[in-house]
Enzyme design. Structure first.
Site, PDB file in Angstrom:
ATOM      1  CB  THR A 185      89.005  58.050  43.062  1.00  0.00           C
ATOM      2  OG1 THR A 185      88.925  56.625  43.150  1.00  0.00           O
ATOM      3  CG2 THR A 185      90.030  58.425  41.995  1.00  0.00           C
ATOM      4  CE  LYS A 241      90.037  53.903  41.132  1.00  0.00           C
ATOM      5  NZ  LYS A 241      89.015  54.289  42.113  1.00  0.00           N
TER       6      LYS A 241
END
Length: 295
Positions: free
Chosen positions: A104, A179
């Site tokens: 991420t 995300k």
């Protein structure tokens, strides 16, 4: 032009064998692939080495031996170093290589890597995941992917070894933006899950019994079903680190600021998690927020 590869003959590289990466590498090994791994501390990769993985001394050495390279590290600074450093992936991978960052990270950095890869005839995807340690172990991660569609189609058979909900989101950076949406939703939800359990305890209820009633109703969520039982049991081991969640929230707030968007729920969640980290819990799982609220 995209260079097709034969999935069954692909040599796979994986940089980062932590909570998530270890399981990912294991799935590829079990599927019969030749797997090369890099982690800063070789001893932490010993279990994978015993399963047949080849340990490399640097991301660059790994990149030169693999056709598809997955990365799963901690912070955007790690991603930048691993991909763009002098002994990194882009400087050492072969033309035609596929590069899949599952960290991420920053959408801006994802676009930068994508563009730099193209100049070297390599194909990059940003493919962050959701599902935590359980999803990684059971190969049922949600994977959100940004980059060129034809590259996604080529790599999809390998992504299917890791997850069950794999969605192409759009151009480079789209996976990371998706995300951020995921983390924004989780942040406020985690506050609600924790407050609900603390309320149940203060009201003299059995939290486990309360959970039976509320987890399948309108309040249901992944965090309620998977992390609330850990809170009740006093299990605060990391499936996902507090420090990494704070990193994600910072990225989301920075991206929101660029779009001139205010996110009050995320801002509050970040402040609470920063308090939690300051109390010595940065290496605990995100469910440790329960400790802060249940004082």
């Amino acid at each position: 032009m995209i260079v097709a590869f034969i999935p069954s003959e692909t040599v796979i590289g994986l940089v980062g064998t932590g909570v998530m990466g270890k399981s990912m590498a294991g799935h590829f090994i079990q599927a019969g692939y030749e797997v090369h791994i890099y982690t800063r501390t070789k001893s932490k990769a010993q279990e994978l080495i015993e399963q047949g993985a080849h340990w490399e001394a640097s991301p660059g050495e790994l990149a030169g031996k693999c056709q598809v390279i997955f990365t799963m590290v901690g912070f955007p600074t790690d991603v930048e170093e691993i991909y763009l450093g002098a002994n990194g992936i882009l400087a050492n991978a072969q033309p035609g290589s596929y590069l899949v960052d599952m960290t991420t990270s920053s959408p801006i950095l994802a676009k930068r890597i994508y563009e730099e890869a193209l100049t070297r005839q390599m194909y990059a995807l940003d493919a962050p995941v959701s599902g935590g340690d359980i999803g990684a172990k059971e190969a049922r991660l949600s994977i959100m992917v940004g980059g060129a569609r034809d590259v996604f189609d080529e790599v999809l058979p390998l992504l299917e070894k890791l997850g069950t909900n794999i969605v192409y989101q759009g151009a480079a950076g789209s996976g990371q933006h998706t995300k951020m949406c995921n983390q924004i939703a989780i942040a406020s939800n985690m506050m609600g899950v924790v407050e609900a359990l603390v309320y149940a305890q203060k009201a003299g209820l059995d939290p486990t019994t309360v959970l039976k009633s509320i987890e399948t109703g309108a309040a249901g969520s992944w965090s309620l079903s998977n992390l609330a039982p850990r809170m009740i049991a006093g299990n605060f081991a990391p499936g996902f680190y507090v420090k990494h969640f704070i990193k994600d929230m910072k990225i989301a707030l920075e991206s929101a600021e660029e779009m001139k968007l205010e996110l009050p729920g995320l801002t509050l969640a970040k402040s609470l998690y920063e308090q939690l980290a300051a109390s010595g819990e940065e290496d605990s799982g995100t469910q440790a927020l329960f400790k802060l609220i249940n004082k």
